[in-house]
Design a protein around this motif. Structure first.
Motif, PDB file in Angstrom:
ATOM      1  N   ASP A 241       0.779  -1.146   0.137  1.00  0.00           N
ATOM      2  CA  ASP A 241       0.138   0.054  -0.086  1.00  0.00           C
ATOM      3  C   ASP A 241       0.877   1.350   0.090  1.00  0.00           C
ATOM      4  O   ASP A 241       0.318   2.068   0.409  1.00  0.00           O
ATOM      5  CB  ASP A 241      -0.896   0.028   1.401  1.00  0.00           C
ATOM      6  CG  ASP A 241      -0.215  -0.159   2.633  1.00  0.00           C
ATOM      7  OD1 ASP A 241       0.946  -0.416   2.409  1.00  0.00           O
ATOM      8  OD2 ASP A 241      -0.948  -0.109   3.609  1.00  0.00           O
TER       9      ASP A 241
ATOM     10  N   TYR B  36      -2.903  -0.282  -5.060  1.00  0.00           N
ATOM     11  CA  TYR B  36      -3.802   0.455  -3.730  1.00  0.00           C
ATOM     12  C   TYR B  36      -4.021   1.940  -3.678  1.00  0.00           C
ATOM     13  O   TYR B  36      -4.932   2.389  -3.907  1.00  0.00           O
ATOM     14  CB  TYR B  36      -3.690  -0.305  -2.624  1.00  0.00           C
ATOM     15  CG  TYR B  36      -4.206   0.250  -1.517  1.00  0.00           C
ATOM     16  CD1 TYR B  36      -5.321  -0.456  -1.082  1.00  0.00           C
ATOM     17  CD2 TYR B  36      -3.807   1.099  -0.570  1.00  0.00           C
ATOM     18  CE1 TYR B  36      -6.253   0.329   0.077  1.00  0.00           C
ATOM     19  CE2 TYR B  36      -4.310   1.746   0.481  1.00  0.00           C
ATOM     20  CZ  TYR B  36      -5.692   1.399   0.790  1.00  0.00           C
ATOM     21  OH  TYR B  36      -6.362   1.805   1.902  1.00  0.00           O
ATOM     22  N   ASP B  37      -2.740   2.552  -3.550  1.00  0.00           N
ATOM     23  CA  ASP B  37      -2.655   3.820  -3.513  1.00  0.00           C
ATOM     24  C   ASP B  37      -3.109   4.549  -4.552  1.00  0.00           C
ATOM     25  O   ASP B  37      -3.651   5.583  -4.472  1.00  0.00           O
ATOM     26  CB  ASP B  37      -1.028   4.042  -3.185  1.00  0.00           C
ATOM     27  CG  ASP B  37      -0.789   5.598  -2.936  1.00  0.00           C
ATOM     28  OD1 ASP B  37      -1.325   5.968  -1.814  1.00  0.00           O
ATOM     29  OD2 ASP B  37      -0.170   6.417  -3.580  1.00  0.00           O
TER      30      ASP B  37
ATOM     31  N   PHE C 114      -6.948   4.590  -4.302  1.00  0.00           N
ATOM     32  CA  PHE C 114      -7.305   5.009  -3.224  1.00  0.00           C
ATOM     33  C   PHE C 114      -7.393   6.798  -3.428  1.00  0.00           C
ATOM     34  O   PHE C 114      -8.317   7.549  -3.343  1.00  0.00           O
ATOM     35  CB  PHE C 114      -6.564   4.935  -2.018  1.00  0.00           C
ATOM     36  CG  PHE C 114      -6.872   5.823  -0.886  1.00  0.00           C
ATOM     37  CD1 PHE C 114      -8.073   5.663  -0.176  1.00  0.00           C
ATOM     38  CD2 PHE C 114      -6.178   6.915  -0.651  1.00  0.00           C
ATOM     39  CE1 PHE C 114      -8.433   6.571   1.054  1.00  0.00           C
ATOM     40  CE2 PHE C 114      -6.149   7.811   0.502  1.00  0.00           C
ATOM     41  CZ  PHE C 114      -7.608   7.716   1.276  1.00  0.00           C
ATOM     42  N   GLN C 115      -6.147   7.226  -4.080  1.00  0.00           N
ATOM     43  CA  GLN C 115      -5.724   8.635  -4.467  1.00  0.00           C
ATOM     44  C   GLN C 115      -6.636   9.358  -5.477  1.00  0.00           C
ATOM     45  O   GLN C 115      -7.210  10.132  -5.298  1.00  0.00           O
ATOM     46  CB  GLN C 115      -4.369   9.002  -4.618  1.00  0.00           C
ATOM     47  CG  GLN C 115      -3.385   8.535  -3.771  1.00  0.00           C
ATOM     48  CD  GLN C 115      -3.388   9.662  -2.511  1.00  0.00           C
ATOM     49  OE1 GLN C 115      -4.256  10.416  -2.438  1.00  0.00           O
ATOM     50  NE2 GLN C 115      -2.646   9.220  -1.099  1.00  0.00           N
TER      51      GLN C 115
ATOM     52  N   ASP D 298     -11.221   6.445  -4.754  1.00  0.00           N
ATOM     53  CA  ASP D 298     -11.795   6.379  -3.626  1.00  0.00           C
ATOM     54  C   ASP D 298     -11.980   7.769  -2.878  1.00  0.00           C
ATOM     55  O   ASP D 298     -13.038   8.358  -2.634  1.00  0.00           O
ATOM     56  CB  ASP D 298     -10.965   5.421  -2.772  1.00  0.00           C
ATOM     57  CG  ASP D 298     -11.924   5.048  -1.436  1.00  0.00           C
ATOM     58  OD1 ASP D 298     -13.159   5.016  -1.652  1.00  0.00           O
ATOM     59  OD2 ASP D 298     -11.333   4.371  -0.724  1.00  0.00           O
ATOM     60  N   LYS D 299     -10.696   8.457  -2.771  1.00  0.00           N
ATOM     61  CA  LYS D 299     -10.889   9.778  -2.035  1.00  0.00           C
ATOM     62  C   LYS D 299     -11.537  10.810  -2.689  1.00  0.00           C
ATOM     63  O   LYS D 299     -12.443  11.450  -2.282  1.00  0.00           O
ATOM     64  CB  LYS D 299      -9.241  10.306  -1.998  1.00  0.00           C
ATOM     65  CG  LYS D 299      -8.971  11.243  -0.931  1.00  0.00           C
ATOM     66  CD  LYS D 299      -7.518  11.351  -0.614  1.00  0.00           C
ATOM     67  CE  LYS D 299      -6.890  12.694  -0.579  1.00  0.00           C
ATOM     68  NZ  LYS D 299      -5.566  12.860  -0.422  1.00  0.00           N
TER      69      LYS D 299
ATOM     70  N   MET E  10     -15.419   9.811  -2.535  1.00  0.00           N
ATOM     71  CA  MET E  10     -15.992  10.001  -1.185  1.00  0.00           C
ATOM     72  C   MET E  10     -16.162  11.494  -0.842  1.00  0.00           C
ATOM     73  O   MET E  10     -17.140  11.993  -0.215  1.00  0.00           O
ATOM     74  CB  MET E  10     -14.965   9.609   0.024  1.00  0.00           C
ATOM     75  CG  MET E  10     -15.319   7.965  -0.090  1.00  0.00           C
ATOM     76  SD  MET E  10     -14.259   7.179   1.285  1.00  0.00           S
ATOM     77  CE  MET E  10     -15.437   7.485   2.607  1.00  0.00           C
ATOM     78  N   ALA E  11     -15.291  12.608  -1.129  1.00  0.00           N
ATOM     79  CA  ALA E  11     -15.193  13.749  -0.988  1.00  0.00           C
ATOM     80  C   ALA E  11     -16.421  14.365  -1.791  1.00  0.00           C
ATOM     81  O   ALA E  11     -17.158  15.464  -1.334  1.00  0.00           O
ATOM     82  CB  ALA E  11     -14.041  14.428  -1.586  1.00  0.00           C
TER      83      ALA E  11
END
Lengths: 220, 277
Positions: free
Chosen positions: A100, A106-107, A110-111, A114-115, A118-119
């Motif tokens: 990670d 994964y990173d 996520f960056q 996902d991030k 969600m925001a």
């Protein structure tokens, strides 16, 4: 047996953690038990996360297999879970894409997925709050009027434009709101809520330790 | 249907359009009104400022990616202030979803600006499940709870962690959070171990914590993006939070305006109904 064993474990664990605070960890066995039990709790916590992953897989796999309504969303959930989780579980020594750390799959997911997603979801609340405030926040009663006026004052106080407006009425108005509304009325009410919630949590913990509260075992 | 009836039954899509304009417009035409410092922000700043050189601070990333607009500027001002003062930092998170990644990314980015070295000047411990046990367990031994850091390096191989065994070795805890974990940093860590705790929380959470600041259980409080903007001003480094203040200002004024219009429409409608009756 299925009820007694969990009740005994809960009683002993609760008792040890409650009593151990009065014993020195370097001199007594009961004092040494506390840090040991806390490590156990974090390990068990790790297993509960694993249990969550198993549960989400099982529920969504069943939905896809039986072509239940909305099975496409379940399929997307499964793909998301595994695409995100599997590369992060593989050792980064095999490839920089695993694990990670920065630069891993994964990173990246996520960056850049996902991030922001969600925001965005959270940011959309602003639209609904504005619409709801417009429709529902009406001075229908004396209580609602007080709430409305206080909320308006605090909303003005919390932003530079509003604060500038308040200062144009009286230079000390923002400080008065901080002193009398936030550190006065608000604080008094919050203290009541906090103390009430703490007493409730303490009594609930006692009920669990003594085996009176058993809903955590799925029993009423 | 008269004007006030129309206002009372305004299509919500107009409200959405106004919200979008209020958020976007200030980024194109910034107003840059002055930001005033609240005593709670000043208290947190002073607490960090009074820490001696080479102190050790635990900085938490207890927030989900959904609230980064409010919380990340707080983490950034905290890191700016701590690194600028040569304070060493241990980061932790109690949030599994993105907490460790955000701590890693933001801290490393800021550390690079200040030329700080991982393992010597800062360490990211990452996430461990069951926060109550984690918070309490670190009071006895951090290594027992976190045998390795976020990237699986044993703590014994990190020079900074040889100096940090438990809360006795931590001078200050700087919590940035968007959830109920703050209560536990106060009720477990501050109350049991006496380590001073300062917090940055979302604006919606902030009113709750005035009681803790007043009681001395919390050393300073940043409330939402405005709190971060105040801190940026104290640091003399206006950044994301200061930029966001215009949009937040206009948004607050829009909501107040909408509530006002809604109420006028409501009372006008009631008056008309009364006349007809």
């Amino acid at each position: 047996m299925r009820t007694t064993v969990p009740v005994v474990i809960a009683f002993l664990s609760g008792l040890v953690l409650a009593v151990s605070i009065f014993f020195r960890p370097d001199k007594t066995i009961i004092g040494q038990l506390e840090p040991e039990l806390l490590v156990w709790v974090t390990i068990i916590g790790g297993f509960t996360l694993f249990l969550g992953a198993v549960s989400i897989t099982r529920v969504n796999f069943n939905a896809v297999q039986r072509r239940k309504k909305g099975w496409g969303y379940s399929l997307l959930t499964l793909i998301s879970v595994f695409v995100m989780a599997l590369p992060s579980l593989l050792p980064s020594t095999w490839s920089p894409l695993f694990g990670d750390a920065e630069g891993s799959i994964y990173d990246w997911l996520f960056q850049y997925l996902d991030k922001p997603m969600m925001a965005t979801m959270f940011g959309m609340l602003a639209f609904y709050i504005a619409s709801a405030a417009y429709r529902a926040f009406r001075a229908r009663s004396a209580e609602a009027t007080i709430l409305l006026l206080t909320a308006t004052l605090v909303m003005l106080w919390r932003v530079p434009m509003g604060e500038a407006f308040l200062r144009s009425i009286h230079t000390a108005l923002p400080e008065w709101i901080n002193t009398y509304v936030m550190n006065g009325v608000n604080m008094a009410v919050q203290r009541g809520i906090i103390i009430g919630a703490a007493l409730g949590a303490a009594s609930m913990s006692l009920r669990i330790i003594l085996g009176i509260e058993r809903t955590y075992m799925g029993k009423g | 249907m008269n004007f006030w009836n129309k206002i009372d039954t305004l299509d919500r899509r107009w409200v959405y359009l106004l919200v979008a304009i209020s958020v976007i417009l200030p980024f194109i035409l910034p107003v840059k009104l002055p930001v005033y410092i609240t005593p709670e922000t000043q208290q947190l700043y002073d607490a960090v400022e009074s820490l001696p050189d080479s102190s050790i601070v635990m900085l938490t990333f207890d927030y989900y990616p959904s609230t980064i607009a409010e919380t990340e500027p707080m983490s950034r001002v905290a890191l700016h202030h701590l690194f600028r003062k040569n304070i060493r930092i241990v980061t932790v998170t109690t949030v599994p979803l993105g907490g460790p990644s955000m701590a890693e990314q933001v801290t490393r980015e800021m550390a690079e600006q200040y030329g700080k070295v991982y393992g010597v000047d800062f360490v990211n411990l990452g996430y461990k499940a069951n926060y109550v046990a984690v918070l309490k367990g670190m009071g006895s031994s951090i290594e027992a709870i976190y045998p390795t850091d976020n990237l699986s390096t044993p703590l014994s191989e990190l020079p900074l962690m040889n100096e940090v065994k438990n809360y006795d070795d931590i001078d200050f805890i700087y919590v940035v959070a968007d959830n109920g974990i703050v209560d536990y940093w106060i009720s477990i860590v501050n109350a049991l171990y006496g380590t001073p705790v300062g917090c940055g929380v979302t604006a919606v959470m902030a009113p709750k914590f005035y009681a803790f600041v007043s009681a001395g259980q919390m050393t300073g409080l940043l409330g939402g993006m405005k709190g971060a903007a105040e801190y940026e001003l104290l640091l003399g480094q206006p950044a994301r939070a200061t930029t966001g203040m215009d949009a937040q200002s206009l948004m607050h004024l829009l909501i107040i305006g909408l509530v006002l219009m809604g109420n006028i429409g409501y009372f006008a409608g009631r008056r008309q109904k009364g006349k007809k009756a």
